[in-house]
Design an enzyme around this catalytic site. Structure first.
Site, PDB file in Angstrom:
ATOM      1  N   THR A  79     -26.017  18.211 -24.838  1.00 46.98           N
ATOM      2  CA  THR A  79     -27.296  17.512 -24.958  1.00 46.98           C
ATOM      3  C   THR A  79     -28.291  18.006 -23.917  1.00 46.98           C
ATOM      4  OG1 THR A  79     -26.112  15.547 -25.752  1.00 46.98           O
ATOM      5  CG2 THR A  79     -28.396  15.233 -25.014  1.00 46.98           C
TER       6      THR A  79
ATOM      7  N   PHE B 247     -27.171   9.193 -21.462  1.00 45.26           N
ATOM      8  CA  PHE B 247     -27.115  10.546 -22.005  1.00 45.26           C
ATOM      9  C   PHE B 247     -25.706  11.110 -21.941  1.00 45.26           C
ATOM     10  CE2 PHE B 247     -31.449  10.135 -20.499  1.00 45.26           C
ATOM     11  CZ  PHE B 247     -32.200  10.763 -21.476  1.00 45.26           C
ATOM     12  N   ASP B 248     -25.296  11.741 -23.019  1.00 44.61           N
ATOM     13  CA  ASP B 248     -24.265  12.753 -22.913  1.00 44.61           C
ATOM     14  C   ASP B 248     -24.884  13.924 -22.158  1.00 44.61           C
ATOM     15  OD1 ASP B 248     -22.011  14.531 -23.626  1.00 44.61           O
ATOM     16  OD2 ASP B 248     -23.528  15.461 -24.899  1.00 44.61           O
ATOM     17  N   CYS B 249     -24.082  14.666 -21.416  1.00 40.30           N
ATOM     18  CA  CYS B 249     -24.632  15.796 -20.662  1.00 40.30           C
ATOM     19  C   CYS B 249     -24.403  17.130 -21.368  1.00 40.30           C
ATOM     20  CB  CYS B 249     -24.016  15.834 -19.260  1.00 40.30           C
ATOM     21  SG  CYS B 249     -24.742  17.106 -18.195  1.00 40.30           S
TER      22      CYS B 249
END
Length: 237
Positions: free
Chosen positions: A21, A16-18
């Site tokens: 997102t 995941f991008d944080c």
């Protein structure tokens, strides 16, 4: 095609991008730069400020890849001030740099991550420093199986090096990896070059423009698109 859990059955890990997102970085950034800007011009909208900020943060991160993320934020803010003709003082710049732990999580992030974590290993690949991310992790209320920050890599996405580190980790662990992110610019373009399939969490699906994320500058079509993390979790679990 209707996506179901079977659609994603070949994967056992999600990266995941944080920010953008899982964490609402646009709200967090605007909470600092918006009040500052409207001291000088009450007509300045958050959207205009975010677009200006996006270009400056990308430039600072590209030109100074070893700069800690709080300093990237501060330098980008100062550059926005120069663009607008209103210098940003050290106190305001440092306030933005220190604000990451205060940025809110999207309302669906915690529950979606909990659901996804029952089926997949959860990995973070983020343009952030370790200390700032710890504040965000506490807001998300979820433990991740592995975290890779810009501080660890020595560069910021969309640098290909960040995705090389991610894919090297996945290979070493024998993981079948799917990358999940909002930003086409920071994530989906380099992820595609790295050979990673992608899920686009299109948080701005109901708004025009790019906001705090620069235009990707080239065509890219993620493998799947969802308007929220909750929608993806519902399809994948």
């Amino acid at each position: 095609m209707v996506e179901t859990a079977t659609t994603f059955g070949e994967y056992d890990a999600l990266s995941f991008d944080c920010y953008g997102t899982l964490i609402d970085w646009e709200a967090g950034i605007a909470a600092v730069i918006g009040p500052w800007a409207r001291r000088f011009d009450a007509a300045l909208t958050d959207e205009r400020l975010l677009v200006a900020y996006a270009a400056e943060e990308a430039r600072v991160a590209r030109e100074q890849p070893a700069l800690p993320y709080p300093d990237v934020l501060a330098e980008a803010f100062r550059a926005v001030g120069e663009r607008l003709g209103h210098p940003v003082g050290d106190e305001d710049a440092e306030r933005l740099g220190a604000s990451v732990p205060d940025w809110p999580a999207f309302g669906d992030s915690h529950d979606a991550l909990v659901a996804l974590g029952r089926r997949f290993r959860l990995i973070i690949l983020s343009n952030v420093d370790r200390a700032s991310f710890e504040g965000s992790r506490e807001r998300l209320g979820v433990e991740f199986d592995h975290v890779i920050t810009a501080q660890d890599v020595g560069s910021y996405k969309p640098a290909q090096r960040n995705f090389d580190v991610l894919t090297d980790y996945a290979r070493g662990e024998g993981l079948r990896l799917l990358h999940v992110a909002q930003s086409l610019f920071h994530d989906h373009v380099p992820a595609r070059k790295a050979g990673l399939p992608g899920v686009w969490i299109n948080r701005r699906h109901d708004r025009p423009g790019w906001g705090a994320t620069p235009d990707p500058g080239q065509p890219v079509t993620p493998d799947w698109e969802f308007p929220s993390l909750a929608a993806f979790a519902a399809a994948a679990t």
